[in-house]
Design a protein around this motif. Structure first.
Motif, mmCIF file in Angstrom:
data_model
loop_
_atom_site.group_PDB
_atom_site.id
_atom_site.type_symbol
_atom_site.label_atom_id
_atom_site.label_comp_id
_atom_site.label_asym_id
_atom_site.label_seq_id
_atom_site.Cartn_x
_atom_site.Cartn_y
_atom_site.Cartn_z
ATOM 1 N N HIS A 466 0.802 -1.219 0.000
ATOM 2 C CA HIS A 466 0.000 0.000 0.000
ATOM 3 C C HIS A 466 0.838 1.274 0.000
ATOM 4 O O HIS A 466 0.457 2.276 -0.623
ATOM 5 C CB HIS A 466 -0.908 0.022 1.229
ATOM 6 N N GLN A 467 1.992 1.251 0.699
ATOM 7 C CA GLN A 467 2.678 2.511 0.946
ATOM 8 C C GLN A 467 4.142 2.538 0.537
ATOM 9 O O GLN A 467 4.745 3.607 0.525
ATOM 10 C CB GLN A 467 2.562 2.867 2.433
ATOM 11 N N GLN A 472 1.076 1.965 -5.858
ATOM 12 C CA GLN A 472 0.300 1.282 -4.834
ATOM 13 C C GLN A 472 -0.374 0.044 -5.420
ATOM 14 O O GLN A 472 -0.891 0.065 -6.528
ATOM 15 C CB GLN A 472 -0.762 2.232 -4.283
ATOM 16 N N HIS A 504 0.095 6.578 -6.277
ATOM 17 C CA HIS A 504 -0.231 6.926 -4.889
ATOM 18 C C HIS A 504 -1.107 8.170 -4.779
ATOM 19 O O HIS A 504 -1.854 8.317 -3.821
ATOM 20 C CB HIS A 504 1.068 7.135 -4.095
ATOM 21 N N GLU A 532 -7.162 0.978 -0.706
ATOM 22 C CA GLU A 532 -6.362 0.267 0.287
ATOM 23 C C GLU A 532 -7.214 -0.074 1.514
ATOM 24 O O GLU A 532 -6.968 -1.084 2.182
ATOM 25 C CB GLU A 532 -5.151 1.097 0.713
#
Length: 676
Positions: A466-467, A472, A504, A532
């Motif tokens: 996710h990060q 992403q 992102h 997410e």
């Protein structure tokens, strides 16, 4: 086959008229990364890539414990048995060690050579090189840049450079402050490490500029031939313990030398040459030769053009059939190999039913045993090559570029005979659902330690997806059957057939809803928007399954009504009896506070309002005791949706993706129905 023969024919023509000397690829290796991408590198633990720079430890504003490694993908030859020669090597890299909190520092980074490409040690003073519970397990030669005084390893101070061999007790250390260098200053530093096998000497140079100093910082007279095995991996590792220190590798070059390449000249044996004798030199013969030469001069180019035309025609006809394979090759970075269909057929005994170890929407999963190497792998085979193509391409495009210790590693792929096949590393303990819900009801039960480790490992890999990736990754199908367990019961996330890549800073895209009932977030069911936070919801359900040993949807024992796991646990939380949700098979063998924390983490992630769910990074911090738990209300909140999307907005993927997703969803619905 025809096109291959033509290629061989054209090659032979060129070959006969142009003598060549073939040079074997040299054993000496050189590479140079001015900036980093995921190509040719493996990231382990907390290491991640951002803007072309590798960060080996977590970038957090609060003190944490972290460990990470980056390794060059390909083993390097350091010892040649034929000549009994050990290589020399030279490496140069730039790095920075900085702190978000100046009063928080430690522990440092290391450059290492190791026979293992999975080197990932413990956080703290172990520098990511050594496992705290198995201090003598890992073998390595390393140069450490240590920023914490650890008396346990005989450190002289909190600012030193040292040579380590199979132990963190350095053979020799030196303080770089003698050259005006503070390792943890946050400044750009450049290091050069040279090992000269002829002199049996290792030297380390360090500078705050890009110019190599005249004098080395550290010199060690040592023969490394006893430690440099035939093939070794090279890389960097770093660690922290309750600090905010960040370890960045900005560029890296490496060169090995001293191993002579083997030259194989092209030899033409006497038997391969036919000598024509008794040629008449009469004038008639001369005229005949002139005519023959003229004929060949005209016929040669014509024949060559005909050959090219036939070759082009055949290639054009085969272009459509080979299009999928070419597209796949274009999608790939170096790493996963292309298997031949014949090889996979043999390894799975012709895809025999006795080799099936799993099922999914994509198709069956087979156990493959490669007799030549003695290795075992898992092969995913598309049920319908045409319908499964979109999922196959999605899985390839996503997972081929990912590197994390809690991901099932992709080993290769195959697109032949109308088949689509993915080859993964084999997970000896199967999928998580098989251990949580054994068919016999009397199978092996996971210990509390294993369950905690699974929850943490899954949180770690989702935080990475996710990060920490350049784009992403939204998995969209997190469930216990897609979580595999390796030999040590570590969680490995797999099945990226429904995954989506997103920038992102971009808004989430609405797609046809796909996944498995019981794991789907409310807003995803209503509006078809995957973010997410929809993955976080699915993670919360999995965590509750791990803690409770119950499926997401089960029948009540008396009324036979379907009961939702999240609602059931939240009801116990409302009554102040949340610990009663713990799996009875654990027989109370767990710490109550740890169980309470895990259950509350599960509920917070499965919160009906996506805005109230924590990020996966926050979840990882909570489970590692680095952040306070999220507040969970006593009563489950209700949520009213107002979704302005139309059916046309939701069904926005192309028809092929829609068919694949619908097929996937139907299969999962059937699986859920069979479970309840």
């Amino acid at each position: 086959m025809m096109s291959r023969k033509l290629l061989v024919f054209l090659f032979l023509i060129t070959f006969l008229f142009k003598p060549i000397s073939f040079l074997a690829s040299a054993e000496n290796v050189t590479f140079d990364f001015h900036s980093f991408t995921l190509r040719n590198l493996t990231l382990l633990g907390d290491s991640h890539l951002r803007n072309g720079v590798v960060s080996l430890t977590q970038e957090l504003g609060v003190p944490s414990s972290s460990s990470g490694t980056v390794i060059y993908d390909y083993p390097i030859l350091f010892f040649d048995q034929d000549s009994n020669t050990t290589a020399s090597f030279h490496t140069r890299f730039s790095f920075r060690i900085k702190n978000l909190n100046p009063s928080s520092f430690g522990d440092g980074l290391a450059f290492f050579l190791s026979p293992d490409n999975q080197t990932l040690g413990s956080p703290g003073g172990y520098l990511g090189l050594v496992n705290s519970s198995q201090l003598t397990k890992n073998r390595f030669v390393a140069v450490e840049f240590d920023t914490r005084l650890d008396p346990h390893f005989g450190d002289p101070n909190d600012n030193h450079v040292g040579l380590d061999i199979d132990s963190l007790n350095s053979i020799k250390t030196v303080d770089p402050s003698s050259q005006g260098i503070d390792l943890k200053s946050g400044k750009h530093l450049t290091a050069w490490i040279d090992y000269m096998n002829e002199l049996k000497r290792l030297r380390v140079f360090l500078s705050s500029s890009d110019s190599k100093p005249q004098n080395p910082l550290l010199t060690v007279d040592i023969d490394l031939s006893g430690y440099l095995r035939e093939m070794m991996f090279v890389g960097f590792s770093a660690s922290t313990e309750g600090s905010t220190e960040i370890h960045l590798i900005e560029n890296w070059s490496f060169h090995s030398s001293g191993l002579s390449p083997v030259r194989h000249p092209h030899n033409v044996s006497d038997s391969s040459v036919t000598i024509i004798t008794d040629i008449h030199r009469s004038s008639s013969g001369s005229n005949h030769h002139k005519k023959l030469a003229l004929g060949l001069g005209i016929a040669g180019p014509v024949f060559f053009c005909v050959v090219l035309s036939v070759f082009g025609y055949i290639s054009l006809r085969k272009w459509k059939g080979a299009r999928t394979e070419k597209n796949l090759k274009a999608e790939f970075v170096a790493g996963p190999r292309q298997f031949s269909y014949k090889e996979l057929m043999s390894a799975t005994r012709g895809f025999h039913s006795s080799r099936i170890i799993g099922h999914g929407a994509f198709g069956n999963v087979y156990k493959a045993i490669f007799m030549s190497s003695g290795t075992i792998a898992a092969v995913k085979r598309s049920r319908h090559s045409h319908e499964g193509k979109s999922e196959f391409l999605a899985e390839l495009s996503v997972i081929a570029c990912l590197r994390h210790k809690n991901l099932v590693q992709l080993q290769g792929w195959c697109a032949e005979k109308g088949e689509l096949l993915l080859v993964y590393e084999f997970m000896p303990n199967g999928s998580l659902d098989k251990l949580l819900y054994p068919e016999s009801g009397h199978g092996m039960s996971l210990s509390w330690c294993n369950r905690k480790n699974i929850a943490v490992g899954l949180a770690s890999v989702l935080s990475y997806l996710h990060q920490e990736c350049e784009q992403q990754v939204i998995h969209r199908d997190i469930k216990t059957s897609n979580i595999m367990l390796d030999g040590n019961f570590n969680a490995r996330l797999g099945d990226f057939g429904l995954a989506r890549l997103m920038d992102h800073d971009k808004s989430p895209v609405s797609t046809l809803t796909a996944g498995t009932m019981g794991y789907l977030a409310p807003e995803y069911l209503h509006c078809g928007t995957a973010t997410e936070k929809t993955d976080v919801f699915s993670y919360g359900v999995v965590v509750l399954e791990v803690a409770c040993g119950r499926r997401p949807i089960e029948k009540e024992p008396y009324s036979q009504k379907l009961e939702n796991l999240v609602d059931w646990v939240w009801g116990l939380h409302t009554d102040g009896r949340i610990l009663e949700a713990a799996d009875k098979r654990l027989n109370g063998e767990f710490k109550e506070e740890e169980m309470r924390k895990l259950l509350l983490v599960g509920l917070s992630c499965a919160h009906p309002d996506s805005a109230e769910r924590p990020s996966m990074r926050r979840v990882l911090q909570i489970l590692n005791n680095e952040a306070d738990p999220v507040f969970v209300p006593k009563r489950k909140p209700s949520l009213i949706f107002s979704c302005s999307l139309t059916v046309e907005d939701i069904v926005s993927d192309d028809e092929e993706c829609q068919r694949a997703s619908v097929s996937h969803d139907e299969d999962h619905m059937k699986d859920s129905a069979s479970q309840v």
